[in-house]
Scaffold this motif. Structure first.
Motif, short mmCIF file in Angstrom:
data_model
loop_
_atom_site.label_atom_id
_atom_site.label_comp_id
_atom_site.label_asym_id
_atom_site.label_seq_id
_atom_site.Cartn_x
_atom_site.Cartn_y
_atom_site.Cartn_z
N GLU A 145 0.81 -1.21 0.00
CA GLU A 145 0.00 0.00 0.00
C GLU A 145 0.85 1.27 0.00
O GLU A 145 0.35 2.36 -0.27
CB GLU A 145 -0.94 0.02 1.21
CG GLU A 145 -1.92 -1.16 1.24
CD GLU A 145 -2.79 -1.23 0.00
OE1 GLU A 145 -3.30 -0.18 -0.45
OE2 GLU A 145 -2.94 -2.34 -0.54
N ALA A 146 2.13 1.15 0.34
CA ALA A 146 3.01 2.33 0.37
C ALA A 146 3.20 2.85 -1.05
O ALA A 146 3.24 2.06 -2.01
CB ALA A 146 4.36 1.97 0.99
N PRO A 147 3.32 4.16 -1.22
CA PRO A 147 3.58 4.69 -2.56
C PRO A 147 4.86 4.09 -3.14
O PRO A 147 5.86 3.90 -2.42
CB PRO A 147 3.75 6.20 -2.32
CG PRO A 147 3.03 6.46 -1.03
CD PRO A 147 3.20 5.22 -0.21
N ALA A 148 4.83 3.77 -4.42
CA ALA A 148 5.97 3.14 -5.07
C ALA A 148 7.23 4.01 -4.95
O ALA A 148 8.33 3.49 -4.76
CB ALA A 148 5.66 2.86 -6.53
N ASP A 194 17.23 -8.21 -8.59
CA ASP A 194 16.63 -7.33 -9.58
C ASP A 194 15.11 -7.35 -9.48
O ASP A 194 14.46 -6.31 -9.61
CB ASP A 194 17.08 -7.77 -10.97
CG ASP A 194 16.53 -6.89 -12.07
OD1 ASP A 194 16.93 -5.72 -12.13
OD2 ASP A 194 15.69 -7.38 -12.85
N GLN A 195 14.54 -8.50 -9.21
CA GLN A 195 13.08 -8.62 -9.14
C GLN A 195 12.50 -7.81 -8.00
O GLN A 195 11.38 -7.31 -8.10
CB GLN A 195 12.66 -10.10 -9.03
CG GLN A 195 11.17 -10.30 -9.11
CD GLN A 195 10.54 -9.69 -10.36
OE1 GLN A 195 11.08 -9.77 -11.46
NE2 GLN A 195 9.38 -9.05 -10.20
N ARG A 246 4.97 -1.61 -10.33
CA ARG A 246 3.79 -1.09 -9.63
C ARG A 246 3.69 0.42 -9.83
O ARG A 246 2.62 0.97 -10.08
CB ARG A 246 3.83 -1.44 -8.14
CG ARG A 246 2.54 -1.11 -7.42
CD ARG A 246 2.46 -1.77 -6.07
NE ARG A 246 3.56 -1.47 -5.19
CZ ARG A 246 3.66 -0.36 -4.46
NH1 ARG A 246 2.72 0.54 -4.50
NH2 ARG A 246 4.70 -0.18 -3.67
N GLY A 247 4.84 1.11 -9.73
CA GLY A 247 4.85 2.55 -9.95
C GLY A 247 4.46 2.93 -11.36
O GLY A 247 3.75 3.92 -11.58
N GLN A 264 2.70 6.51 -11.07
CA GLN A 264 3.66 7.23 -10.22
C GLN A 264 5.01 7.36 -10.90
O GLN A 264 5.76 8.28 -10.61
CB GLN A 264 3.84 6.49 -8.89
CG GLN A 264 2.60 6.46 -8.02
CD GLN A 264 2.82 5.57 -6.81
OE1 GLN A 264 3.65 5.88 -5.96
NE2 GLN A 264 2.10 4.46 -6.78
N PHE A 265 5.32 6.41 -11.79
CA PHE A 265 6.58 6.42 -12.52
C PHE A 265 6.30 6.49 -14.01
O PHE A 265 5.24 6.04 -14.47
CB PHE A 265 7.39 5.16 -12.25
CG PHE A 265 7.85 4.97 -10.84
CD1 PHE A 265 8.06 6.04 -9.98
CD2 PHE A 265 8.10 3.69 -10.36
CE1 PHE A 265 8.50 5.85 -8.68
CE2 PHE A 265 8.54 3.50 -9.05
CZ PHE A 265 8.73 4.57 -8.22
N ALA A 266 7.25 7.04 -14.74
CA ALA A 266 7.19 7.06 -16.20
C ALA A 266 8.61 6.99 -16.72
O ALA A 266 9.46 7.79 -16.31
CB ALA A 266 6.51 8.34 -16.69
#
Length: 190
Positions: free
Chosen positions: A73-76, A124-125, A133-134, A139-141
């Motif tokens: 649940e924590a932000p990525a 790495d995984q 997830r991000g 949240q990520f790009a």
């Protein structure tokens, strides 16, 4: 640490410094102020000792990193920042030999190469799951996930080469600066 952990740690240090082909039981025994016969009491060969040492370091590091990834649940971004900080602590302070042992390519003979590859993939995984997830949540790009991940690992594992702390607070400053800088590899452009 117990005697076996001392042996595994000294082996990892020797491997990280000398590489596989230049490491021998005499150099490990000398480092520990033991006889070569004592090493044979615990391990039947150099290869058995190397396998055990790689597993010991790799599993410890991977378990430590996996613990960071517990809260889905924590932000990525928070999780990735904490993963980066943890990795930096590992390679700079706790297990300096880990970065050198698991870099590619090293001069590992074939039986060890597969073991190192498996431990690296597990490591790495841990990062990849947070990044995926991000990306899925926006949240990520990144233009290319694999390239960004390689850049991340390369930057983190190079820190022991250039970083020298003069005071304890220098570590914290480096962890913060590096994690912020590396997190930008994954954050959308504003």
């Amino acid at each position: 640490m117990n005697k076996i952990e001392d042996i595994l740690s000294a082996t990892a240090d020797t491997l990280a410094e000398r590489g596989y082909h230049e490491t021998n039981l005499e150099s490990i025994a000398e480092r520990l102020d033991l006889t070569k016969a004592t090493l044979y009491h615990y391990f039947s060969s150099k290869d058995d000792l190397v396998t055990a040492s790689l597993a010991w370091v790799g599993i410890q590091v991977n378990e430590q990193m996996a613990q960071v990834n517990l809260d889905p649940e924590a932000p990525a971004a928070d999780q990735l920042r904490f993963l980066i900080r943890t990795q930096l602590k590992v390679v700079v302070r706790e297990r300096r030999q880990a970065a050198r042992l698991f870099l590619y390519p090293l001069d590992w003979p074939e039986p060890h190469r597969g073991h190192v590859k498996q431990l690296r993939q597990e490591h790495d995984q841990i990062f990849r799951s947070v990044i995926e997830r991000g990306l899925a949540t926006g949240q990520f790009a990144v233009d290319d996930e694999a390239t960004a991940l390689h850049c991340l690992h390369g930057a983190m594992n190079y820190v022991p080469v250039w970083f020298r702390a003069k005071r304890a607070k220098d570590y914290e400053r480096m962890y913060e600066t590096m994690s912020g800088s590396l997190l930008r590899l994954f954050t959308p452009a504003q």
